[in-house]
Design a protein around this motif. Structure first.
Motif, short mmCIF file in Angstrom:
data_model
loop_
_atom_site.label_atom_id
_atom_site.label_comp_id
_atom_site.label_asym_id
_atom_site.label_seq_id
_atom_site.Cartn_x
_atom_site.Cartn_y
_atom_site.Cartn_z
N LEU A 92 0.82 -1.22 0.00
CA LEU A 92 0.00 0.00 0.00
C LEU A 92 0.85 1.26 0.00
CD1 LEU A 92 -2.89 -0.89 2.50
CD2 LEU A 92 -2.91 -0.95 0.00
N SER A 93 2.06 1.16 0.54
CA SER A 93 2.91 2.35 0.56
C SER A 93 3.91 2.34 -0.61
CB SER A 93 3.64 2.47 1.90
OG SER A 93 4.26 1.27 2.24
N GLY A 94 3.81 1.36 -1.49
CA GLY A 94 4.61 1.36 -2.72
C GLY A 94 6.05 0.92 -2.55
N ILE A 95 6.37 0.32 -1.42
CA ILE A 95 7.75 -0.13 -1.21
C ILE A 95 8.04 -1.34 -2.10
CG2 ILE A 95 9.30 -1.19 0.49
CD1 ILE A 95 7.91 0.59 2.60
N ILE A 96 7.07 -2.22 -2.20
CA ILE A 96 7.25 -3.40 -3.05
C ILE A 96 6.11 -3.47 -4.07
CG2 ILE A 96 8.58 -4.80 -1.42
CD1 ILE A 96 6.02 -6.12 -0.53
N THR A 97 6.32 -4.27 -5.10
CA THR A 97 5.30 -4.40 -6.15
C THR A 97 4.60 -5.76 -6.00
OG1 THR A 97 7.04 -5.24 -7.58
CG2 THR A 97 6.47 -2.94 -7.83
N PRO A 98 3.33 -5.82 -6.34
CA PRO A 98 2.60 -7.08 -6.15
C PRO A 98 2.86 -8.09 -7.26
CG PRO A 98 1.15 -5.43 -7.07
CD PRO A 98 2.47 -4.76 -6.89
N SER A 99 2.53 -9.34 -7.00
CA SER A 99 2.63 -10.36 -8.04
C SER A 99 1.37 -10.35 -8.89
CB SER A 99 2.79 -11.75 -7.40
OG SER A 99 3.82 -11.74 -6.46
N ALA A 100 0.24 -9.95 -8.30
CA ALA A 100 -1.03 -9.87 -9.03
C ALA A 100 -1.96 -8.93 -8.28
CB ALA A 100 -1.65 -11.26 -9.12
N GLY A 101 -3.01 -8.51 -8.98
CA GLY A 101 -4.01 -7.66 -8.34
C GLY A 101 -3.74 -6.18 -8.53
N THR A 102 -4.69 -5.39 -8.06
CA THR A 102 -4.56 -3.94 -8.21
C THR A 102 -4.83 -3.25 -6.87
OG1 THR A 102 -6.90 -3.70 -8.75
CG2 THR A 102 -5.38 -3.95 -10.60
N ALA A 103 -4.32 -2.04 -6.75
CA ALA A 103 -4.60 -1.24 -5.55
C ALA A 103 -4.45 0.23 -5.91
CB ALA A 103 -3.64 -1.60 -4.42
N THR A 104 -5.29 1.04 -5.31
CA THR A 104 -5.09 2.49 -5.41
C THR A 104 -5.18 3.06 -4.00
OG1 THR A 104 -7.44 2.86 -5.81
CG2 THR A 104 -6.02 2.80 -7.75
N VAL A 105 -4.31 4.01 -3.73
CA VAL A 105 -4.34 4.75 -2.47
C VAL A 105 -4.38 6.22 -2.85
CG1 VAL A 105 -3.16 5.23 -0.30
CG2 VAL A 105 -3.01 2.94 -1.30
N LEU A 106 -5.41 6.90 -2.41
CA LEU A 106 -5.62 8.32 -2.76
C LEU A 106 -5.62 8.51 -4.28
CD1 LEU A 106 -3.19 9.70 -0.04
CD2 LEU A 106 -5.66 10.11 -0.07
N GLY A 107 -6.12 7.50 -4.97
CA GLY A 107 -6.22 7.57 -6.43
C GLY A 107 -4.95 7.22 -7.18
N HIS A 108 -3.91 6.86 -6.46
CA HIS A 108 -2.63 6.53 -7.11
C HIS A 108 -2.34 5.03 -6.96
CE1 HIS A 108 -1.22 10.72 -7.62
NE2 HIS A 108 -1.93 10.94 -6.53
N VAL A 109 -1.63 4.49 -7.95
CA VAL A 109 -1.12 3.12 -7.81
C VAL A 109 0.17 3.24 -6.99
CG1 VAL A 109 -0.20 1.12 -9.04
CG2 VAL A 109 -2.10 2.41 -10.01
N PRO A 110 0.19 2.67 -5.79
CA PRO A 110 1.31 2.95 -4.87
C PRO A 110 2.69 2.64 -5.44
CG PRO A 110 -0.43 1.75 -3.74
CD PRO A 110 -0.81 1.78 -5.18
#
Lengths: 351, 272
Positions: A92-110
């Motif tokens: 959620l804080s963008g330190i690592i990238t996911p293997s699958a799926g999506t997320a947005t925090v405050l409208g941004h892709v972390p």
């Protein structure tokens, strides 16, 4: 007769207490993270063999998680060690990238790590020091002002407010290495909030702190949330943190969300009984009290019973009519017990 | 750009405050650094008691050679003062999860990771290098032309850029591997080649080394090009050298940026 004790404020429904009408701040869909790890066998021969051939396996830290958090919510992520809580926060804080799926925090892709996003949130890690170790926290605050481009007047006002709230005015000019863990954590929180983030990620912020420091931090975080309408996602092992701060609890085990709802909802959903404690005039005769429920403990005239939730309305009047009761209390099963049972169930592979 | 410069000044100021907090350590580092450099200079003086020139007909007689050594000192002092301390800390940052805190800040991670520490004691060598260069040039038969003086700092900057890019690529490897001590040793061994005039790499062994260190990893351009511009007669051959140095620096910076960004995308973070 004494008053029935209900340890936590109850809400009538079991649904997640998302702040209704508030905009969505965090939206997570089928988020997954896998790691490739290499097993290392013990012994010299195995180490030499490992130079040529390593045994790799995939570890699923997060398995397709869904979550929606609205503005102003205070959400606790609870789970045993290795459950995936911190991995979730790191995604959620963008330190690592996911293997699958999506997320947005405050409208941004972390994990795109846009500056416009990173200016709007903060991450505090209880087990890691983010202030300059050899210098006073005031120096780290100054750097923070430069990095986040905070207007000097606004910076001074926010800093002074936060410092006053946590009563750390006497600490900001002492080298961080000379401070206690609790003092350091308070200053970490000040640093994290200087740029007035809209979202605050807290990874075990009270770990290792004494009761007084925990209480101060709880009070501070409640104040921050109420005054600044910050959305907070907290990971912790301490139920005290959860009870003191959060209305919404997300239980994660083995990379999946096992429960997402209110504190009270977890009690309703995962327990079918209540705890009735009786103070009688005298020690009950054997077999006399068991008809009301399962006796957890009988210590002289003090009796603790587990009574089915559905029977409680019938059983209580019956006890009060037929037994010499001095005092009675009815409580939910302690949250710690429910959560521990959930963790044990998950560890045993239960659905 | 101004914001980044302001942030760098804040880092530099904080490092100075810290160095002054541990004054004895700072002075000891200066003395150690200067001591090591003095031994190197004494060694070269000793060499010149046996020969008038490094390699026959190369032009690297005593004073030009000391201008070469001075250029090496200046380039290395800049790298050691501004870039190397941060790079050395990277392994620890990755091991302890400190890199996480860097990645959440609204700032270029490469800037933050490569410039957050300044080692002021290393600048002592650079100052000696400037003094040595002044001494050597003052003893030249013919002083360098103005164009050489103009080009010299530009080419020193190119040399620094090439070494910086190399550090960034090794830092990227550290991010991917988690630990990378041997690669920093590799950096030390590799930069050793840059400390001597390119002419010594000749013959069946020297030729391939020279080609490798010029065209693949352009480490031989780092000191050789600025030193040649200032210490050797300025001829038309300077043009291709300057172009090569500028081109190599730009290419290395671009490549290192791409490699570093790719490594950051694959960062796994330490377990908490």
């Amino acid at each position: 007769m004494g008053n029935a004790v209900v340890p936590y404020t109850r809400r009538m429904d079991n649904s997640p207490p998302a702040a209704p009408g508030q905009p969505t701040v965090i939206q997570v869909d089928r988020l997954a993270k896998q790691y490739r790890v290499f097993d290392k066998r013990e012994g010299l021969l195995a180490s030499i063999r490992g130079l040529f051939h390593r045994e790799a396996r995939m570890v699923e830290a997060l398995r397709g998680v869904n979550l929606t958090v609205n503005r102003g919510e205070f959400v606790a992520l609870l789970g045993p060690n290795g459950a995936g809580k911190t991995t979730f926060l790191k995604l959620l804080s963008g330190i690592i990238t996911p293997s699958a799926g999506t997320a947005t925090v405050l409208g941004h892709v972390p994990w795109e790590r846009a500056d416009a996003f990173r200016r709007r949130f903060a991450l505090v890690m209880g087990q890691r020091n983010q202030l300059w170790w050899d210098l006073p926290a005031a120096e780290s605050f100054r750097l923070h002002r430069e990095i986040y481009r905070i207007d000097p007047t606004r910076f001074a006002r926010t800093r002074d407010d936060l410092v006053a709230m946590l009563d750390v005015g006497g600490l900001v000019n002492r080298p961080v290495r000379d401070l206690s863990l609790g003092e350091r954590m308070k200053l970490e929180l000040v640093a994290a909030l200087l740029h007035e983030p809209e979202v605050l990620f807290l990874d075990e912020p009270t770990i290792g702190l004494d009761v007084v420091a925990q209480h101060t931090i709880h009070r501070f975080l409640r104040h921050v949330r109420e005054e600044r309408h910050v959305t907070v996602v907290l990971t912790t092992h301490y139920m005290k943190d959860v009870v003191a701060l959060c209305e919404r609890l997300v239980v994660i085990t083995r990379g999946s969300i096992l429960y997402d709802g209110s504190l009270e909802g977890i009690v309703d959903r995962f327990t079918s009984h209540k705890i009735v404690t009786l103070d009688l005039d005298e020690t009950p005769a054997p077999g006399r009290i068991e008809r009301f429920g399962f006796p957890c403990e009988i210590r002289g005239p003090r009796v603790t019973l587990r009574v089915d939730r559905e029977r409680i309305a019938d059983v209580l009047p019956e006890i009060l009519r037929g037994e010499p009761v001095r005092d009675v209390s009815v409580e939910d099963v302690p949250l710690e017990e429910i959560v521990a049972e959930l963790f044990r169930g998950a560890a045993a592979g239960a659905p | 750009m101004g914001r980044y410069f302001g942030i760098f000044l804040t880092f530099a100021r904080a490092c100075l405050v810290r160095d002054m907090t541990f004054r004895a350590n700072f002075l000891l580092e200066c003395v150690t650094s200067l001591g090591w450099m003095s031994m190197n200079l004494a060694f070269y003086l000793l060499v010149f008691t046996f020969t008038a020139e490094i390699g026959r007909g190369t032009g690297w007689t005593r004073e030009p050679f000391f201008a070469f050594v001075a250029t090496g000192l200046i380039v290395n002092a800049i790298v050691q003062a501004f870039f190397m301390p941060s790079a050395e800390e990277l392994t620890e940052l990755i091991r302890t999860g400190g890199l996480d805190a860097v990645l959440v800040q609204p700032l270029d991670a490469q800037f933050l990771l490569s410039l957050h520490r300044v080692d002021y004691s290393s600048l002592a060598n650079g100052l000696v290098g400037v003094g040595l260069l002044g001494w050597a040039v003052s003893r030249f038969a013919a002083p360098p032309p103005l164009v050489a003086w103009v080009l010299y700092p530009v080419l020193v900057a190119c040399g620094v850029a090439i070494l910086y890019a190399l550090i960034i690529m090794l830092a990227a490897a550290t991010i991917l591997l988690g630990r990378n001590q041997s690669l920093y040793d590799f950096w030390f061994y590799l930069t050793t080649f840059s400390r001597y005039p390119a002419e010594i790499y000749a013959g069946p062994w020297g030729g391939p080394i020279r080609a490798l260190c010029t065209f693949v990893i352009p480490i031989l351009l780092v000191v050789n090009v600025p030193a040649r511009i200032i210490a050797q007669p300025f001829t038309a051959a300077a043009g291709p050298l300057v172009a090569a140095s500028l081109g190599a620096a730009a290419a290395m910076l671009v490549i290192s940026r791409i490699v570093f960004q790719a490594a950051l995308a694959k960062y796994r973070s330490a377990s908490s």
